[in-house]
Design an enzyme around this catalytic site. Structure first.
Site, PDB file in Angstrom:
ATOM      1  N   GLY A 147       0.950  -0.963  -0.002  1.00 27.18           N
ATOM      2  CA  GLY A 147       0.028   0.043   0.028  1.00 27.18           C
ATOM      3  C   GLY A 147       0.893   1.500  -0.058  1.00 27.18           C
ATOM      4  O   GLY A 147       0.499   2.481  -0.544  1.00 27.18           O
ATOM      5  N   GLU A 157       1.446   1.922  -3.436  1.00 25.31           N
ATOM      6  CA  GLU A 157       0.297   2.150  -4.187  1.00 25.31           C
ATOM      7  C   GLU A 157      -0.045   3.893  -4.005  1.00 25.31           C
ATOM      8  O   GLU A 157      -0.516   4.349  -4.593  1.00 25.31           O
ATOM      9  CB  GLU A 157      -0.728   1.344  -3.813  1.00 25.31           C
ATOM     10  CG  GLU A 157      -0.872   0.011  -4.068  1.00 25.31           C
ATOM     11  CD  GLU A 157      -1.673  -1.275  -3.672  1.00 25.31           C
ATOM     12  OE1 GLU A 157      -1.783  -1.304  -2.498  1.00 25.31           O
ATOM     13  OE2 GLU A 157      -2.404  -1.562  -4.395  1.00 25.31           O
TER      14      GLU A 157
HETATM   15  N1  DAK Z   1       2.294  -3.657   8.968  1.00 25.37           N
HETATM   16  C1  DAK Z   1       2.254  -3.760  10.270  1.00 25.37           C
HETATM   17  N2  DAK Z   1       3.604  -3.606  10.818  1.00 25.37           N
HETATM   18  C2  DAK Z   1       4.664  -3.656  10.073  1.00 25.37           C
HETATM   19  C3  DAK Z   1       4.795  -3.414   8.794  1.00 25.37           C
HETATM   20  C4  DAK Z   1       3.368  -3.845   8.113  1.00 25.37           C
HETATM   21  N3  DAK Z   1       3.118  -3.682   6.890  1.00 25.37           N
HETATM   22  N4  DAK Z   1       5.862  -3.457   8.379  1.00 25.37           N
HETATM   23  C5  DAK Z   1       6.716  -3.426   9.393  1.00 25.37           C
HETATM   24  N5  DAK Z   1       5.731  -3.532  10.507  1.00 25.37           N
HETATM   25  C6  DAK Z   1       6.457  -3.609  11.826  1.00 25.37           C
HETATM   26  C7  DAK Z   1       6.914  -4.807  12.330  1.00 25.37           C
HETATM   27  O1  DAK Z   1       5.731  -5.892  12.812  1.00 25.37           O
HETATM   28  C8  DAK Z   1       7.880  -4.384  13.417  1.00 25.37           C
HETATM   29  O2  DAK Z   1       6.886  -4.387  14.650  1.00 25.37           O
HETATM   30  P1  DAK Z   1       7.399  -4.888  16.001  1.00 25.37           P
HETATM   31  O3  DAK Z   1       7.366  -6.398  16.078  1.00 25.37           O
HETATM   32  O4  DAK Z   1       8.578  -4.185  16.279  1.00 25.37           O
HETATM   33  O5  DAK Z   1       5.857  -4.668  16.998  1.00 25.37           O
HETATM   34  C9  DAK Z   1       8.445  -3.234  13.118  1.00 25.37           C
HETATM   35  O6  DAK Z   1       7.548  -2.673  12.114  1.00 25.37           O
HETATM   36  C10 DAK Z   1       9.557  -3.469  12.665  1.00 25.37           C
HETATM   37  O7  DAK Z   1       9.538  -4.514  11.479  1.00 25.37           O
HETATM   38  P2  DAK Z   1      10.719  -5.497  11.326  1.00 25.37           P
HETATM   39  O8  DAK Z   1      11.102  -6.022  12.760  1.00 25.37           O
HETATM   40  O9  DAK Z   1      10.016  -6.545  10.392  1.00 25.37           O
HETATM   41  O10 DAK Z   1      12.117  -4.763  10.523  1.00 25.37           O
HETATM   42  P3  DAK Z   1      12.910  -5.328   9.375  1.00 25.37           P
HETATM   43  O11 DAK Z   1      13.997  -4.220   9.626  1.00 25.37           O
HETATM   44  O12 DAK Z   1      13.725  -6.792   9.710  1.00 25.37           O
HETATM   45  O13 DAK Z   1      12.108  -5.298   8.285  1.00 25.37           O
HETATM   46  C11 DAK Z   1      10.068  -4.601   6.666  1.00 25.37           C
HETATM   47  C12 DAK Z   1      11.348  -4.377   7.800  1.00 25.37           C
HETATM   48  C13 DAK Z   1       9.501  -3.388   6.232  1.00 25.37           C
HETATM   49  C14 DAK Z   1      11.190  -5.139   5.503  1.00 25.37           C
HETATM   50  C15 DAK Z   1       9.466  -5.878   7.131  1.00 25.37           C
HETATM   51  O14 DAK Z   1       8.734  -5.585   8.397  1.00 25.37           O
HETATM   52  C16 DAK Z   1       8.234  -6.179   6.009  1.00 25.37           C
HETATM   53  O15 DAK Z   1       8.517  -6.962   5.271  1.00 25.37           O
HETATM   54  N6  DAK Z   1       7.237  -5.639   6.473  1.00 25.37           N
HETATM   55  C17 DAK Z   1       5.983  -6.073   5.653  1.00 25.37           C
HETATM   56  C18 DAK Z   1       6.034  -5.458   4.266  1.00 25.37           C
HETATM   57  C19 DAK Z   1       4.770  -5.871   3.425  1.00 25.37           C
HETATM   58  O16 DAK Z   1       4.444  -7.172   3.190  1.00 25.37           O
HETATM   59  N7  DAK Z   1       4.104  -4.885   3.082  1.00 25.37           N
HETATM   60  C20 DAK Z   1       2.784  -4.996   2.254  1.00 25.37           C
HETATM   61  C21 DAK Z   1       1.479  -5.326   3.384  1.00 25.37           C
HETATM   62  S1  DAK Z   1       0.159  -5.943   2.381  1.00 25.37           S
HETATM   63  C22 DAK Z   1      -6.699  -2.576  -0.034  1.00 25.37           C
HETATM   64  C23 DAK Z   1      -5.720  -1.590   0.246  1.00 25.37           C
HETATM   65  C24 DAK Z   1      -4.550  -1.616   0.361  1.00 25.37           C
HETATM   66  C25 DAK Z   1      -4.124  -2.929   0.817  1.00 25.37           C
HETATM   67  C26 DAK Z   1      -4.652  -4.069   0.582  1.00 25.37           C
HETATM   68  C27 DAK Z   1      -6.079  -4.123   0.433  1.00 25.37           C
HETATM   69  N8  DAK Z   1      -8.044  -2.471  -0.250  1.00 25.37           N
HETATM   70  C28 DAK Z   1      -8.535  -1.224  -0.105  1.00 25.37           C
HETATM   71  C29 DAK Z   1      -8.983  -3.534  -0.373  1.00 25.37           C
HETATM   72  C30 DAK Z   1      -2.574  -3.236   0.857  1.00 25.37           C
HETATM   73  C31 DAK Z   1      -1.994  -4.240   1.349  1.00 25.37           C
HETATM   74  C32 DAK Z   1      -0.678  -4.172   1.897  1.00 25.37           C
HETATM   75  O17 DAK Z   1       0.039  -3.258   1.652  1.00 25.37           O
END
Ligand code: DAK
Length: 258
Positions: free
Chosen positions: A109, A112
């Site tokens: 997002g 996006e």
């Molecule tokens: N959400 C929540 N928390 C997050 C997060 C996220 N997207 N990204 C990072 N964090 C949090 C981690 O949970 C962690 O929190 P604590 O454990 O300390 O409580 C903190 O940030 C630090 O993260 P890491 O410990 O993982 O740190 P690293 O440096 O190792 O890694 C990272 C950073 C950003 C690469 C990793 O955290 C990561 O891969 N995050 C997830 C990225 C991801 O998959 N993003 C896509 C999410 S799905 C819709 C509209 C929009 C969407 C869908 C539908 N509609 C209108 C229907 C969108 C969907 C998405 O975006």
């Protein structure tokens, strides 16, 4: 106006919104999207503001929708409340130009959201990805459509089906971003660009923006016709008379945004 998840600043004729959830890489939760909507509403209503810059931190523009929040929701929850749709669309509905200043991660997002803006400036450490597939979901805020229009089918398919990230150089090469700026200069460069745009006739800037966006909604001849109609309209503005007169009289124009 006070916010907890973002910082709103005014720099003369530019509104600067900095996403600010450092504990979660600026992950986009309901509160942040509500506050972003309120900030954009306020800047759109403020006649002293001619353009908007949307930035994150050096580490992250935004790491996507908040996964911890989404985890609580079932299909009927997101369907009934249309997820966060109204708030998510706000940036794409701005009449004023919006420049995304992307440094660090722009994931899911976050990517996006950047693509909803009119111009993306990227720092050299910018990293764009749509990794939703790794969570067994798909982009839901326009990613499949806007990325495909920006970079073409093959690259969009690769990124969306595999989650592969794209770094700043590739993003510039394929037209996802307009240019790369040193990290230390990114926000200032975006504000300078926004200020230049804001200094032109604001209604005419809005017409030009509408015309470019029309290219994504219509065929070529329809789009050219639309552009011509908008060009006629500029002839009815006081600013266009002033712009042409100033050129002939060899002086800087004084636009009054009418
Ligand atoms: N959400 C929540 N928390 C997050 C997060 C996220 N997207 N990204 C990072 N964090 C949090 C981690 O949970 C962690 O929190 P604590 O454990 O300390 O409580 C903190 O940030 C630090 O993260 P890491 O410990 O993982 O740190 P690293 O440096 O190792 O890694 C990272 C950073 C950003 C690469 C990793 O955290 C990561 O891969 N995050 C997830 C990225 C991801 O998959 N993003 C896509 C999410 S799905 C819709 C509209 C929009 C969407 C869908 C539908 N509609 C209108 C229907 C969108 C969907 C998405 O975006």
């Amino acid at each position: 106006m006070t916010f907890e998840t973002l910082i709103l600043e005014k720099h003369d004729n530019v509104g600067l919104v900095r996403l600010n959830r450092p504990e979660a890489y600026n992950a986009l939760n309901d509160q942040l999207m509500d506050e972003l909507t309120a900030a954009l509403d306020a800047l759109e209503a403020d006649d002293s503001i001619g353009a908007i810059v949307l930035a994150g931190s050096d580490k992250a523009f935004a790491a996507g929708a908040d996964i911890k929040m989404m985890r609580e929701w079932g299909m009927m929850d997101v369907f009934k409340r249309q997820f966060i749709t109204a708030n998510w669309e706000r940036a794409s509905r701005c009449r004023k130009p919006v420049i995304a200043a992307v440094s660090g991660l722009a994931l899911g997002g976050g990517c996006e959201l950047a693509m909803m803006c009119d111009i993306i400036l990227a720092a050299e450490n910018a990293r764009f990805a749509l990794p939703e597939i790794t969570l067994a979901t798909i982009p839901g805020a326009g990613g499949t459509q806007r990325l495909t229009r920006a970079v073409g089918k093959s690259k969009a398919m690769e990124m969306i089906l595999s989650g592969r990230p794209m770094f700043a150089e590739e993003a510039e090469r394929c037209g996802l971003v307009s240019r790369i700026v040193p990290l230390a200069d990114l926000v200032q460069e975006a504000v300078t660009l926004a200020s230049r745009v804001a200094g032109f006739s604001q209604p005419v800037v809005a017409l030009a923006k509408e015309c470019v966006n029309r290219a994504f909604e219509s065929g070529l001849s329809e789009g050219v016709l639309y552009e011509r109609r908008m060009a006629y309209i500029t002839f009815g503005t006081e600013d266009q008379s002033e712009g042409l007169a100033a050129f002939v009289e060899k002086r800087p124009p004084q636009f009054i945004h009418r």
